[in-house]
Write a protein that holds these residues in place. Sequence first.
Motif, PDB file in Angstrom:
ATOM      1  N   HIS A  51       0.708  -1.576  -0.350  1.00  0.00           N
ATOM      2  CA  HIS A  51      -0.110  -0.080  -0.308  1.00  0.00           C
ATOM      3  C   HIS A  51       0.932   1.532   0.178  1.00  0.00           C
ATOM      4  CE1 HIS A  51      -3.366  -3.099   0.776  1.00  0.00           C
ATOM      5  NE2 HIS A  51      -4.014  -1.529   0.859  1.00  0.00           N
ATOM      6  N   LEU A  52       1.568   1.705   0.790  1.00  0.00           N
ATOM      7  CA  LEU A  52       2.542   2.902   0.908  1.00  0.00           C
ATOM      8  C   LEU A  52       3.200   3.233  -0.170  1.00  0.00           C
ATOM      9  CD1 LEU A  52       3.610   2.638   4.668  1.00  0.00           C
ATOM     10  CD2 LEU A  52       2.361   3.732   3.073  1.00  0.00           C
ATOM     11  N   ALA A  53       3.896   1.561  -0.814  1.00  0.00           N
ATOM     12  CA  ALA A  53       4.830   1.689  -2.344  1.00  0.00           C
ATOM     13  C   ALA A  53       3.423   2.022  -3.483  1.00  0.00           C
ATOM     14  CB  ALA A  53       5.182   0.436  -3.025  1.00  0.00           C
ATOM     15  N   ALA A  54       2.776   2.218  -3.405  1.00  0.00           N
ATOM     16  CA  ALA A  54       1.508   2.602  -4.019  1.00  0.00           C
ATOM     17  C   ALA A  54       1.530   3.802  -3.818  1.00  0.00           C
ATOM     18  CB  ALA A  54       0.172   1.976  -4.683  1.00  0.00           C
ATOM     19  N   ALA A  55       1.308   3.928  -2.420  1.00  0.00           N
ATOM     20  CA  ALA A  55       1.369   5.490  -2.177  1.00  0.00           C
ATOM     21  C   ALA A  55       2.177   6.496  -2.389  1.00  0.00           C
ATOM     22  CB  ALA A  55       0.953   6.017  -0.702  1.00  0.00           C
ATOM     23  N   ALA A  56       3.776   5.929  -2.268  1.00  0.00           N
ATOM     24  CA  ALA A  56       5.011   6.572  -2.594  1.00  0.00           C
ATOM     25  C   ALA A  56       4.870   6.939  -4.588  1.00  0.00           C
ATOM     26  CB  ALA A  56       6.160   5.901  -2.499  1.00  0.00           C
ATOM     27  N   GLU A  57       4.465   6.427  -5.146  1.00  0.00           N
ATOM     28  CA  GLU A  57       4.024   6.215  -6.187  1.00  0.00           C
ATOM     29  C   GLU A  57       3.613   6.944  -7.339  1.00  0.00           C
ATOM     30  OE1 GLU A  57       3.783   2.242  -7.827  1.00  0.00           O
ATOM     31  OE2 GLU A  57       6.054   1.506  -6.850  1.00  0.00           O
ATOM     32  N   GLY A  58       2.692   7.318  -5.772  1.00  0.00           N
ATOM     33  CA  GLY A  58       1.371   8.184  -6.990  1.00  0.00           C
ATOM     34  C   GLY A  58       0.681   7.755  -7.278  1.00  0.00           C
ATOM     35  N   ARG A  59       0.357   6.351  -7.058  1.00  0.00           N
ATOM     36  CA  ARG A  59      -0.525   5.732  -8.003  1.00  0.00           C
ATOM     37  C   ARG A  59      -2.197   5.491  -6.753  1.00  0.00           C
ATOM     38  NH1 ARG A  59       0.082   0.365  -7.483  1.00  0.00           N
ATOM     39  NH2 ARG A  59       2.019   0.345  -6.820  1.00  0.00           N
ATOM     40  N   THR A  60      -1.733   5.922  -5.658  1.00  0.00           N
ATOM     41  CA  THR A  60      -2.300   5.766  -3.897  1.00  0.00           C
ATOM     42  C   THR A  60      -2.660   6.984  -3.639  1.00  0.00           C
ATOM     43  OG1 THR A  60      -2.824   3.281  -4.345  1.00  0.00           O
ATOM     44  CG2 THR A  60      -3.087   4.540  -2.761  1.00  0.00           C
ATOM     45  N   ARG A  61      -3.442   7.444  -2.579  1.00  0.00           N
ATOM     46  CA  ARG A  61      -3.595   8.492  -1.704  1.00  0.00           C
ATOM     47  C   ARG A  61      -3.729   7.547  -0.523  1.00  0.00           C
ATOM     48  NH1 ARG A  61      -5.887  13.799  -3.573  1.00  0.00           N
ATOM     49  NH2 ARG A  61      -3.830  14.310  -2.664  1.00  0.00           N
ATOM     50  N   LEU A  62      -2.941   8.073   1.197  1.00  0.00           N
ATOM     51  CA  LEU A  62      -3.323   7.736   1.927  1.00  0.00           C
ATOM     52  C   LEU A  62      -3.507   8.919   2.913  1.00  0.00           C
ATOM     53  CD1 LEU A  62      -2.494   5.889   4.211  1.00  0.00           C
ATOM     54  CD2 LEU A  62      -0.371   7.224   4.430  1.00  0.00           C
ATOM     55  N   LEU A  63      -5.320   7.998   3.624  1.00  0.00           N
ATOM     56  CA  LEU A  63      -6.130   9.286   4.224  1.00  0.00           C
ATOM     57  C   LEU A  63      -5.777   8.328   5.870  1.00  0.00           C
ATOM     58  CD1 LEU A  63      -7.937  11.865   5.026  1.00  0.00           C
ATOM     59  CD2 LEU A  63      -9.696  10.127   4.568  1.00  0.00           C
ATOM     60  N   VAL A  64      -5.369   9.657   6.642  1.00  0.00           N
ATOM     61  CA  VAL A  64      -4.732   9.162   8.202  1.00  0.00           C
ATOM     62  C   VAL A  64      -5.852  10.354   8.887  1.00  0.00           C
ATOM     63  CG1 VAL A  64      -3.522   8.953   9.919  1.00  0.00           C
ATOM     64  CG2 VAL A  64      -3.213   8.129   7.575  1.00  0.00           C
ATOM     65  N   GLY A  65      -6.093   9.353  10.122  1.00  0.00           N
ATOM     66  CA  GLY A  65      -6.971  10.308  11.432  1.00  0.00           C
ATOM     67  C   GLY A  65      -6.399   9.780  12.105  1.00  0.00           C
ATOM     68  N   ARG A  66      -6.078  10.686  12.763  1.00  0.00           N
ATOM     69  CA  ARG A  66      -5.278  10.554  14.375  1.00  0.00           C
ATOM     70  C   ARG A  66      -6.395  11.024  16.176  1.00  0.00           C
ATOM     71  NH1 ARG A  66       0.208   9.688  13.969  1.00  0.00           N
ATOM     72  NH2 ARG A  66       0.852  10.148  12.151  1.00  0.00           N
ATOM     73  N   ASP A  67      -6.055  10.527  16.571  1.00  0.00           N
ATOM     74  CA  ASP A  67      -7.181  10.973  18.037  1.00  0.00           C
ATOM     75  C   ASP A  67      -6.654  11.664  18.351  1.00  0.00           C
ATOM     76  OD1 ASP A  67      -5.215   9.351  19.628  1.00  0.00           O
ATOM     77  OD2 ASP A  67      -6.013   7.873  20.309  1.00  0.00           O
ATOM     78  N   GLU A  68      -6.901  12.546  19.704  1.00  0.00           N
ATOM     79  CA  GLU A  68      -6.583  13.465  20.307  1.00  0.00           C
ATOM     80  C   GLU A  68      -4.982  12.925  20.650  1.00  0.00           C
ATOM     81  OE1 GLU A  68      -8.805  10.950  22.995  1.00  0.00           O
ATOM     82  OE2 GLU A  68      -9.474  11.571  21.065  1.00  0.00           O
ATOM     83  N   GLY A  69      -4.328  11.914  21.211  1.00  0.00           N
ATOM     84  CA  GLY A  69      -3.426  11.991  21.487  1.00  0.00           C
ATOM     85  C   GLY A  69      -2.099  11.309  20.354  1.00  0.00           C
ATOM     86  N   GLY A  70      -2.665  11.997  19.556  1.00  0.00           N
ATOM     87  CA  GLY A  70      -1.806  11.741  17.972  1.00  0.00           C
ATOM     88  C   GLY A  70      -1.683  10.227  17.723  1.00  0.00           C
ATOM     89  N   ALA A  71      -1.857   9.306  17.801  1.00  0.00           N
ATOM     90  CA  ALA A  71      -2.200   7.862  17.427  1.00  0.00           C
ATOM     91  C   ALA A  71      -3.188   7.917  16.477  1.00  0.00           C
ATOM     92  CB  ALA A  71      -2.979   6.990  18.492  1.00  0.00           C
ATOM     93  N   VAL A  72      -2.389   7.020  15.125  1.00  0.00           N
ATOM     94  CA  VAL A  72      -3.589   6.430  14.529  1.00  0.00           C
ATOM     95  C   VAL A  72      -4.509   5.847  14.539  1.00  0.00           C
ATOM     96  CG1 VAL A  72      -3.031   5.513  12.060  1.00  0.00           C
ATOM     97  CG2 VAL A  72      -1.316   6.171  12.665  1.00  0.00           C
ATOM     98  N   ALA A  73      -5.506   6.096  14.707  1.00  0.00           N
ATOM     99  CA  ALA A  73      -7.080   6.284  15.119  1.00  0.00           C
ATOM    100  C   ALA A  73      -7.416   5.504  13.503  1.00  0.00           C
ATOM    101  CB  ALA A  73      -7.932   6.827  15.727  1.00  0.00           C
TER     102      ALA A  73
END
Length: 174
Positions: A51-73
């Motif tokens: 997944h991350l390789a596809a994002a690095a190549e521009g084929r995929t976009r990553l959407l991340v939501g973080r909680d109030e403590g900054g953890a990936v939620a």
Amino acid sequence: MALTFALDPQVDGTLRDGITELWTDVSNAGGAVGFVPPVSADDIRPELAKHLAAAAEGRTRLLVGRDEGGAVAATAFLSLNTHRLMEHWLWLYTVMVHPRHQGKGYGRDLMDAAAEAARGTAGIEAIRLTCRGGTGLDRFYASCGYKEVGRVPDAIRVADGDDRDEIVMLLPLG
């Protein structure tokens, strides 16, 4: 408290570890995100690397939501089509909200953020996703505006004797 979303964040070891932990915990809680429990971080890492390789190549976009403590939620991957006749829509993959955050409305927030990200992607008019039958996810996605547009019976084998439909859903962005 609401999640804070970032589209195409800088991927470093901390983010990679956070997504790995999220994906492992979601999978082990029974989430339909490509694995059947039990799984370990070692099981998840090779798929995340793709997944991350596809994002690095521009084929995929990553959407991340973080909680109030900054953890990936929460996360979702928006995968662009490369076929010239299908460049007007994208796929939404690996949609996850951490089990500790279930019931807080974060799933709907993630889906809204994914739709907003897709609207901000040049030429995109719709989002397609698939989900595993028998999980209730199709009802959740329908509540977010998606329509079922196809179904492949018994396409997903969760275990011997436990085949599930693959449900194809579409959200027009117009």
